[in-house]
Structure formats: structure tokens, C-alpha cells
Write a protein that holds these residues in place. Structure first.
Motif, PDB file in Angstrom:
ATOM      1  N   ASN A 145       6.101   5.915   4.299  1.00 16.95           N
ATOM      2  CA  ASN A 145       5.101   5.011   3.491  1.00 16.95           C
ATOM      3  C   ASN A 145       4.634   3.809   4.316  1.00 16.95           C
ATOM      4  O   ASN A 145       3.965   3.172   3.785  1.00 16.95           O
ATOM      5  N   LYS A 146       5.050   3.892   5.688  1.00 16.31           N
ATOM      6  CA  LYS A 146       4.712   2.676   6.521  1.00 16.31           C
ATOM      7  C   LYS A 146       3.767   3.276   7.503  1.00 16.31           C
ATOM      8  O   LYS A 146       3.764   2.557   8.648  1.00 16.31           O
ATOM      9  N   GLY A 147       2.873   4.342   7.325  1.00 14.30           N
ATOM     10  CA  GLY A 147       2.147   5.032   8.449  1.00 14.30           C
ATOM     11  C   GLY A 147       0.555   4.311   8.519  1.00 14.30           C
ATOM     12  O   GLY A 147       0.515   3.219   8.360  1.00 14.30           O
ATOM     13  N   PHE A 148      -0.272   5.159   8.712  1.00 14.13           N
ATOM     14  CA  PHE A 148      -1.626   4.948   8.668  1.00 14.13           C
ATOM     15  C   PHE A 148      -2.413   4.554   7.617  1.00 14.13           C
ATOM     16  O   PHE A 148      -2.463   5.311   6.679  1.00 14.13           O
ATOM     17  N   GLU A 149      -2.811   3.372   7.499  1.00 13.13           N
ATOM     18  CA  GLU A 149      -3.511   2.844   6.335  1.00 13.13           C
ATOM     19  C   GLU A 149      -5.009   2.650   6.490  1.00 13.13           C
ATOM     20  O   GLU A 149      -5.866   2.699   5.568  1.00 13.13           O
ATOM     21  N   GLY A 150      -5.499   2.400   7.636  1.00 13.73           N
ATOM     22  CA  GLY A 150      -6.673   2.192   8.069  1.00 13.73           C
ATOM     23  C   GLY A 150      -7.378   3.088   8.869  1.00 13.73           C
ATOM     24  O   GLY A 150      -6.598   3.380   9.944  1.00 13.73           O
TER      25      GLY A 150
END
Length: 313
Positions: free
Chosen positions: A173-178
Motif C-alpha cells: 500500500n505504498k505504491g503509486f498515489e499520483g
């Protein structure tokens, strides 16, 4: 000196030592979490910047909050990601845990909503050329390319939408946010949240050509702890990065170097209250900046030297 006085002085010394240790711990925490050491250096550099360079920049220190409002959505559905559309002059965002795409007016009114079936964790969204909208599913680590015409329906099965693997299988859950679109170099920009923080780019993929990510800017040049969203300003060719953990927006120039920043804490940039869980960032063709935070709240900033808090976009 009496023994009681000595004991009293000892307790004063111990208390002072504890206070010093706590202050040092807080300073270290602030440096690690907010990157205040690098932000202080950038603030000093901002003071040395000439008027011409400021005019050629987004120049975040001049921005002030001019409007804010709640967005009318079910309480369980939280906005994440934001993009301004030049075709419709409106905003697009995604929601979770009930996956949906929402179109908003510039004042935050919900214009339409399309449920997105078989989407796990939508985070990033960007209006792209040729009538496409890109959506990033962080948990599945995939980029989906949706035709805007398909969003006229009440729901859309994402299993029938072209999608591309983003890699980083261990990102959890620390992948691509933007997700952003660099209109000058015609390429996608991806913001990886953290562990490690990263900015990468790729050409717009097709079914005949796989998506290949390339590091755009080294994490060492960034002065924020995480990345929640990214947007591109076509007027200057600069990137704007949103950081939830550092409570800031950062402007990068065309060489990827920090140019300016603004804090999203109470008392800064015209904010009476700090922005909670900043999730989405967009900028329109006039330079107006939009931020969405939880729970479903829209903030609008304009570059102005005076207090125009009551103005509306």
C-alpha cells in the motif's frame, strides 16, 4: 549548602535534562517527517530569488486560500486524486473504498458519478489527450486508460478497460498515489508514495507497446517525506507535488530542482485549519490550485498578495 538544597538542585537538573532530550527528539522527528531542514534552506533560497524568476514560476509563497467547501458524497466514500480538464473546465477525482469516478465543478459541486467495478484501490487520476482518462489502482499496481465517453454510463466494468502493469510488486500500500501529464514532453508522470519515494515517467502506452517506467527525478532532490499527488503546470513546465506527511506542496523546475513550496498547516497560506489527509492536487490554465483532503473537502488557492478569502473560483 544544605543537603535539601542539593537534592532540589538535582531534581531541577534532571528535569532540565528531560526537557532537553524531549526537545531534541521533537526536532529530529520534525526533520525526518516534515523535512524542515531542507525546507528552511529552500525558504532562504526563495528570499534570494529575483522578480523575473518568480514571474516565470508558479511561485507558491504567493498563494492564499480563497475558497473551501465540503463535497457532497457518501461519508464512506473518500476522494483521492484530482485532475483539471481543459475540455470541460471541471475537476475529476476517484473515490474509495467504493470505487467511482466523480466529476466536480470548480466550486466542488458533484456533476456526475460513474461506479468503477472491479477496481481495488483507485488513487491517481489524470485527464489525458485524445479523450482518455488515466486511473491508477495502487493495490493492483496498474494503469487504466478510460475513454471519457464511457463515463457517461452509471457504471463501468474495469475488466473491459485497457490496463498496464506498473511493476513494484512489493510496494503493497505504498505504491503509486499520483498521476500527471507532462504536456510539454508528452509523457505520463507517476508519483510513488514512499519506501522509497519516487517520480517516474513513461510514454502513453498502447496495447501494442508495454508501459516502461523510467526514473525522472532522484528522491534525494525532494524535500518531502511522501507523495500523495502530482500535477503539471503547462504555463511554466514545472511540476507540483503534494505531500500529506510533510503537509506541503512543492514546486520543481524543469530540471527537477525545488523552486518554491507552501505549507498546508494552520496559519499558513490563508488556512485557519490545516488540511487533513491531503490526497489530490490539480492546477488549471489560470494558475488556480485545487486540493482535496479528507473528509471530502475542497480547497482553492490563488496567487495573490492580498486576503481574498471570501472570493469564489
Amino acid at each position: 549548602m544544605s543537603s535539601s538544597s542539593t537534592r532540589g538542585l538535582g531534581w531541577v537538573g534532571i528535569t532540565s535534562l528531560i526537557v532537553c532530550v524531549v526537545l531534541i527528539a521533537l526536532l529530529v522527528a520534525a526533520t525526518l517527517i516534515f523535512r524542515w531542514d531542507k525546507q528552511v534552506l529552500l525558504a532562504w533560497q526563495e528570499q534570494q530569488t529575483d522578480a523575473k524568476t518568480r514571474a516565470q514560476s508558479v511561485w507558491l509563497p504567493d498563494y492564499r486560500l480563497v475558497y473551501e467547501t465540503d463535497i457532497s458524497l457518501p461519508a464512506k466514500d473518500e476522494l483521492s486524486g484530482l485532475s483539471w480538464s481543459p475540455q470541460t473546465n471541471s475537476l475529476f477525482a476517484v473515490t474509495g473504498p467504493t470505487a467511482a469516478l466523480v466529476e466536480l465543478s470548480l466550486q466542488g459541486a458533484v456533476l456526475r458519478r460513474t461506479n468503477l467495478q472491479n477496481l481495488s484501490d483507485p488513487e491517481g487520476i489524470e485527464v489525458l489527450p485524445s479523450g482518455l482518462i488515466g486511473i491508477v489502482d495502487e493495490r493492483r499496481r496498474r494503469l487504466f486508460l478510460v475513454a471519457q465517453d464511457a463515463l457517461k454510463a452509471e457504471s463501468l466494468d474495469m475488466n473491459h478497460v485497457p490496463s498496464f502493469d506498473l511493476g513494484f510488486a512489493d510496494a503493497a500500500n505504498k505504491g503509486f498515489e499520483g498521476l500527471g501529464w507532462d504536456s510539454v514532453q508528452s509523457r505520463l508522470v507517476f508519483a510513488k508514495e514512499r519506501d522509497p519515494i519516487a517520480l517516474l515517467h513513461a510514454v502513453l502506452p498502447t496495447q501494442d507497446a508495454p508501459l516502461v517506467l523510467t526514473e525522472q527525478i532522484s528522491a534525494h532532490s525532494l524535500i518531502v517525506r511522501d507523495l500523495s499527488s502530482v500535477t503539471f503546470d503547462a504555463r511554466t513546465g514545472h511540476l507540483l507535488l503534494l505531500s500529506d506527511e510533510s503537509h506541503a506542496i512543492l514546486e520543481l523546475d524543469q530540471q527537477g530542482k525545488p523552486r518554491s513550496f507552501m505549507r498546508l498547516l494552520a496559519g499558513f497560506s490563508g488556512l485557519e485549519r490545516g488540511i487533513r489527509q491531503a490526497e489530490g492536487l490539480a492546477i488549471d490554465n489560470t494558475g488556480r490550485i485545487y486540493v482535496v483532503g479528507e473528509p471530502n473537502h475542497l480547497y482553492v488557492f490563488e496567487r495573490t498578495q492580498h486576503d481574498s478569502r471570501s472570493a469564489k473560483p
